[in-house]
Design an enzyme around this catalytic site. Structure first.
Site, PDB file in Angstrom:
ATOM      1  N   ARG A  89       0.747  -1.166   0.019  1.00  0.00           N
ATOM      2  CA  ARG A  89       0.095   0.018   0.018  1.00  0.00           C
ATOM      3  C   ARG A  89       0.804   1.221  -0.106  1.00  0.00           C
ATOM      4  O   ARG A  89       0.296   2.531   0.055  1.00  0.00           O
ATOM      5  CB  ARG A  89      -1.101   0.074   1.224  1.00  0.00           C
ATOM      6  CG  ARG A  89      -2.193  -0.407   1.109  1.00  0.00           C
ATOM      7  CD  ARG A  89      -2.847  -0.511   2.483  1.00  0.00           C
ATOM      8  NE  ARG A  89      -4.311  -0.347   2.610  1.00  0.00           N
ATOM      9  CZ  ARG A  89      -5.243  -1.278   2.648  1.00  0.00           C
ATOM     10  NH1 ARG A  89      -4.734  -2.410   2.644  1.00  0.00           N
ATOM     11  NH2 ARG A  89      -6.421  -1.060   2.909  1.00  0.00           N
ATOM     12  N   ARG A 161     -17.436  -3.359  10.667  1.00  0.00           N
ATOM     13  CA  ARG A 161     -15.943  -2.743  11.078  1.00  0.00           C
ATOM     14  C   ARG A 161     -15.934  -1.517  11.961  1.00  0.00           C
ATOM     15  O   ARG A 161     -16.539  -0.660  11.530  1.00  0.00           O
ATOM     16  CB  ARG A 161     -15.001  -2.881  10.022  1.00  0.00           C
ATOM     17  CG  ARG A 161     -14.637  -4.429   9.460  1.00  0.00           C
ATOM     18  CD  ARG A 161     -13.997  -4.146   8.187  1.00  0.00           C
ATOM     19  NE  ARG A 161     -13.180  -3.142   8.018  1.00  0.00           N
ATOM     20  CZ  ARG A 161     -12.362  -3.269   6.863  1.00  0.00           C
ATOM     21  NH1 ARG A 161     -12.438  -4.152   5.677  1.00  0.00           N
ATOM     22  NH2 ARG A 161     -11.399  -2.042   6.690  1.00  0.00           N
TER      23      ARG A 161
HETATM   24  N1  LIG Z   1      -0.249  -2.860   3.706  1.00  0.00           N
HETATM   25  C1  LIG Z   1      -0.905  -2.393   4.583  1.00  0.00           C
HETATM   26  N2  LIG Z   1       0.131  -1.475   5.212  1.00  0.00           N
HETATM   27  C2  LIG Z   1      -0.374  -0.820   6.247  1.00  0.00           C
HETATM   28  N3  LIG Z   1      -1.711  -0.883   6.939  1.00  0.00           N
HETATM   29  C3  LIG Z   1      -2.372  -1.760   6.387  1.00  0.00           C
HETATM   30  C4  LIG Z   1      -2.097  -2.706   5.213  1.00  0.00           C
HETATM   31  N4  LIG Z   1      -2.903  -3.534   5.098  1.00  0.00           N
HETATM   32  C5  LIG Z   1      -3.832  -3.149   6.068  1.00  0.00           C
HETATM   33  N5  LIG Z   1      -3.535  -2.363   6.971  1.00  0.00           N
HETATM   34  C6  LIG Z   1      -4.529  -1.565   7.902  1.00  0.00           C
HETATM   35  O1  LIG Z   1      -5.574  -2.611   7.973  1.00  0.00           O
HETATM   36  C7  LIG Z   1      -6.699  -1.452   7.892  1.00  0.00           C
HETATM   37  C8  LIG Z   1      -7.786  -2.319   6.794  1.00  0.00           C
HETATM   38  O2  LIG Z   1      -7.152  -2.888   5.667  1.00  0.00           O
HETATM   39  P1  LIG Z   1      -8.434  -3.548   4.928  1.00  0.00           P
HETATM   40  O3  LIG Z   1      -9.166  -4.542   5.313  1.00  0.00           O
HETATM   41  O4  LIG Z   1      -7.498  -3.986   3.529  1.00  0.00           O
HETATM   42  O5  LIG Z   1      -9.269  -2.058   4.286  1.00  0.00           O
HETATM   43  P2  LIG Z   1      -9.869  -1.400   3.087  1.00  0.00           P
HETATM   44  O6  LIG Z   1     -11.176  -2.011   3.272  1.00  0.00           O
HETATM   45  O7  LIG Z   1      -9.799  -0.119   3.848  1.00  0.00           O
HETATM   46  O8  LIG Z   1      -9.167  -1.593   2.023  1.00  0.00           O
HETATM   47  C9  LIG Z   1      -6.100  -0.502   6.934  1.00  0.00           C
HETATM   48  O9  LIG Z   1      -6.835   0.701   7.085  1.00  0.00           O
HETATM   49  C10 LIG Z   1      -4.901  -0.224   7.547  1.00  0.00           C
HETATM   50  O10 LIG Z   1      -4.900   0.478   8.787  1.00  0.00           O
END
Ligand SMILES: Nc1ncnc2c1ncn2[C@@H]1O[C@H](COP(=O)(O)OP(=O)(O)O)[C@@H](O)[C@H]1O
Length: 215
Positions: A89, A161
């Protein structure tokens, strides 16, 4: 086949990941799911990540990179490849991943980007409900469960969530624009990206996505 699936919050990454995983028999790694499971279990990783995820901020790169490295080293069936959902990300994560996998059969082959206009994302996120037990995803507007608040699949209670509120969503969208869009541009330059228009319904998008992955 080693794939990253990328897209803004609410773009359908989670929903389509479970379909792709089953259809192509891939190892599915979702960094968001791993963080949520660790937070629920009160582990050290969960305690480190909690404050960031709940506010919609990205977890620091070092923590996330180490976690992904650990998962990769435990992949059960490397032959089938992986579907990495929610990572990388940031450009730092993309570079770290290159270093981790350089010269191995874990290098990424293709990046799928789920493309949805920003206005549609808010409706999807604030309407999203999830089954705590089996992980099935619903939406009160577009994919409601048969009985309000109850999972069709396993009968458990549906929850929202913690970060699916308007305040955290704003932060998640700005994190995406600031940190993740440059990652997509980076892979686009390398000619590795397949963009999927993910605005329509799940059943309309799925054949297009499946076809794109079969090529
Ligand atoms: N690759 C990553 N780097 C940093 N934080 C992450 C990463 N993947 C997930 N997160 C954390 O987990 C949260 C939820 O991720 P995810 O379920 O993929 O969310 P979204 O629905 O926002 O795409 C993110 O908002 C972040 O805080």
């Amino acid at each position: 086949m080693n794939i990253f699936i990328m897209g803004a919050p609410g773009s359908g990454k989670g929903t389509f990941s479970s379909r792709i995983k089953e259809e192509f028999d891939l190892n599915h790694i979702s960094t968001g799911d791993i963080f949520r499971a660790n937070i629920a279990g009160g582990t050290e990783l969960g305690n480190q990540a909690k404050a960031y995820t709940e506010k919609g901020l990205l977890v620091p790169d070092e923590i996330t990179n180490n976690m992904v490295k650990d998962y990769l080293s435990h992949l059960k069936d490397k032959k089938n490849g992986y579907l990495l959902d929610g990572y990388p990300r940031t450009l730092d994560q993309a570079k770290a991943f290159e270093q981790m996998t350089e010269g191995t059969d874990l290098m990424v082959d293709e990046i799928i980007v789920m493309d949805v206009p920003f206005e549609e994302l808010t409706r999807r996120i604030t309407g999203r409900r999830m089954c705590k037990q089996c992980g099935e995803i619903y939406n009160i507007y577009s994919k409601p469960p048969k009985q309000e608040g109850v999972c069709d699949k396993c009968g458990s209670v549906l929850t929202q969530r913690k970060d699916d509120n308007e305040e955290s969503l704003k932060t998640r969208l700005s994190e995406y624009a600031k940190n993740t869009e440059p990652v997509i541009a980076y892979y686009e330059e390398k000619g590795m990206v397949k963009k999927i228009d993910a605005t329509s319904s799940i059943e309309e998008i799925w054949p297009i996505l499946k076809e794109a992955l079969s090529q």
